[in-house]
Design an enzyme around this catalytic site. Structure first.
Site, PDB file in Angstrom:
ATOM      1  N   GLN A  96       1.626 -11.860  62.359  1.00 38.23           N
ATOM      2  CA  GLN A  96       2.604 -11.977  61.274  1.00 38.23           C
ATOM      3  C   GLN A  96       2.878 -13.449  60.942  1.00 38.23           C
ATOM      4  O   GLN A  96       3.146 -14.257  61.820  1.00 38.23           O
ATOM      5  CB  GLN A  96       3.905 -11.255  61.666  1.00 38.23           C
ATOM      6  N   LYS A 146       5.749  -2.176  58.318  1.00 34.78           N
ATOM      7  CA  LYS A 146       4.330  -1.948  58.615  1.00 34.78           C
ATOM      8  C   LYS A 146       4.183  -0.905  59.728  1.00 34.78           C
ATOM      9  O   LYS A 146       3.350   0.001  59.638  1.00 34.78           O
ATOM     10  CB  LYS A 146       3.658  -3.274  59.008  1.00 34.78           C
ATOM     11  N   ASP A 157      -6.806  -8.798  57.742  1.00 33.52           N
ATOM     12  CA  ASP A 157      -6.393  -9.478  56.518  1.00 33.52           C
ATOM     13  C   ASP A 157      -7.512 -10.327  55.928  1.00 33.52           C
ATOM     14  O   ASP A 157      -7.314 -10.974  54.898  1.00 33.52           O
ATOM     15  CB  ASP A 157      -5.164 -10.357  56.810  1.00 33.52           C
TER      16      ASP A 157
END
Ligand code: NAP
Length: 313
Positions: free
Chosen positions: A98, A54, A124
Site C-alpha cells: 500500500q 480492498k 499493480d
C-alpha cells in the site's frame, strides 16, 4: 449542457460480479481461492480506509486476502522481508504494497520495494519488467487505476481509437501507464505535467481528458473542449474551509457533507466542468471503485497465469 455521469460504482460492481464464476472455477481446480497479500506500513488514515475496502471487496468476490501490518518505524529491510515472504507463499498469487510508505523510509523506498516483488505476483504492474512488457504491448498485469479507466470507457461506449487523449500527470502509477494503455488502444496521446506550457490550451484539444494531478478542482472549464469525456482520477482529502466554500454553495449536498465531517474527498476536476463536458466521472464514485475491481481482476489473472493459462505473448 450537463455531462453524462459515468458511474464507476456500477461498473466496478459489474466487473466484480463477472469475476465470480472464474474465481469459483479456480478454487474448485486448485482447492484454494486466488490469494492477495497486502502489506501496510504505518497507520496513515487514508491507507487504512483503502486497505479495508480492498480486503472487504476481495472477500465478497470469493478471493483470499491477507494483510501484513508493519509499524511506521519498520526499516526498508523489514518491508522487503515481508514482500519476500509473500513471494515464497504458495497461497498468495498477487502482492500489493500500500502506497504511500512512511516518508522516513526515503524517497526511493517504494521503488526498492516494488523491485523485490516477484514479477508474476506484481498485481499493480509496477515492477520494471512488467512496465517494460506494457511499453512493448505484451500481456502483463497492468496498473489497476489506468486499467479501470479503460474498462470504464469501454463499458460506457466511449470510443478511444483515433481520439486525442490528454493525460495530465506523469507518475509511474497513474499518468504513464494511463498514457500507454490509451496509446495501445490507438488514441493519439499527449502527456502533460507541471512544466507543460499553456496547459489549458493543450487540455482543450482532448476528446478524452484524464486528470491525475492530486490538486483539488484544478481542472476548470477553461481546460475542457465542449463535449469531451473527462476522467477525474484525483482523490484529495480537503479540510480547507475557504476552498470548499469557494466551490460548493451553501445548502448544496457536498457543502452539507463538509459541514458534517469537516473534510471532503475531492477530485482534480472543478464541479463546473459538468456544464461543458460530454461525460464525466464523479469523485467519489468514479475511478476509485474501478481501481479496487481491477485489483481483484488482476489477482485472479495473476493466479490463472501461474497455474491455469500462462500468457503466450
Ligand atoms: P503524483 O505522483 O503526485 O503525480 C502528480 C502528477 O501531476 C505529476 O506528474 C505532476 O507533474 C503533475 N502535476 C502536479 N501539479 C501540476 C500542475 N500544476 N500542472 C500540471 N501537472 C501537475 O500523483 P499520482 O500518484 O499520479 O496521483 C494523482 C492523483 O490521483 C492523486 O490525487 C491520487 O490520490 C489520485 N489517485 C487516485 C486513485 C484512485 O483509485 N482513484 C489511484 C491512484 C491515485 P510533475 O511530474 O511535473 O511533478
Amino acid at each position: 449542457m450537463s455531462a453524462r455521469m459515468l458511474d464507476g460504482t456500477a461498473v466496478g460492481l459489474a466487473i466484480r460480479t463477472e469475476l465470480r464464476p472464474a474465481v469459483e472455477a479456480f478454487t474448485a481446480t486448485l482447492g484454494r481461492p486466488p490469494g492477495l497479500g497486502i502489506v501496510l506500513v504505518g497507520n496513515d488514515a487514508g491507507s487504512e480506509l483503502y486497505v479495508g475496502s480492498k480486503l472487504k471487496s476481495a472477500a465478497e468476490s470469493g478471493l483470499r486476502a491477507d494483510l501484513t501490518r508493519l509499524p511506521a518505524t519498520a526499516s526498508l529491510g523489514e518491508v522487503i522481508a515481508a514482500v519476500e515472504r509473500l513471494n515464497a507463499s504458495d497461497v498468495h498469487d498477487a502482492i500489493l504494497v500500500q502506497s504511500p510508505l512512511p516518508a522516513a523510509l526515503g524517497a526511493e523506498a517504494e521503488r526498492h520495494v516494488v523491485d523485490h516483488i516477484a514479477v508474476e505476483k506484481d498485481v499493480d504492474g509496477f515492477h520494471p519488467i512488467n512496465v517494460g512488457r506494457l511499453v512493448q504491448g505484451h500481456w502483463t498485469l497492468a496498473a489497476c487505476t489506468p486499467s479501470g479507466v479503460i474498462e470504464l470507457l469501454d463499458r460506457s461506449g466511449i470510443p478511444i481509437v483515433g481520439k486525442h487523449a490528454v493525460v495530465i500527470g506523469r507518475s509511474d502509477i497513474v499518468g504513464k501507464p494511463m498514457a500507454l494503455l490509451l496509446l495501445h488502444r490507438h488514441a493519439t496521446v499527449t502527456i502533460c505535467h507541471s512544466k507543460t506550457v499553456d496547459l489549458p490550451a493543450v487540455a482543450r484539444q482532448a476528446d478524452i481528458l484524464v486528470a491525475a494531478i492530486g490538486r483539488p478542482a484544478f481542472v476548470t472549464p477553461a481546460y475542457v473542449k465542449p463535449g469531451a469525456t473527462v476522467i477525474d482520477v484525483g482523490t484529495s482529502r480537503v479540510g480547507d474551509r475557504a476552498l470548499v466554500e469557494s466551490i460548493f454553495p451553501a445548502g448544496s449536498k457536498r457543502r452539507d457533507a463538509f459541514e458534517r465531517r469537516g473534510a471532503l474527498t475531492m477530485g482534480d476536476v472543478h464541479p463546473s466542468v459538468e456544464e461543458i463536458a460530454g461525460a464525466l466521472t464523479p469523485v467519489p464514485g468514479g475511478v476509485g471503485p474501478l481501481t479496487i475491481a481491477m485489483l481483484l481482476k488482476n489477482t485472479l489473472a495473476a493466479a490463472e497465469q501461474r497455474f491455469v493459462k500462462p500468457a503466450t505473448s
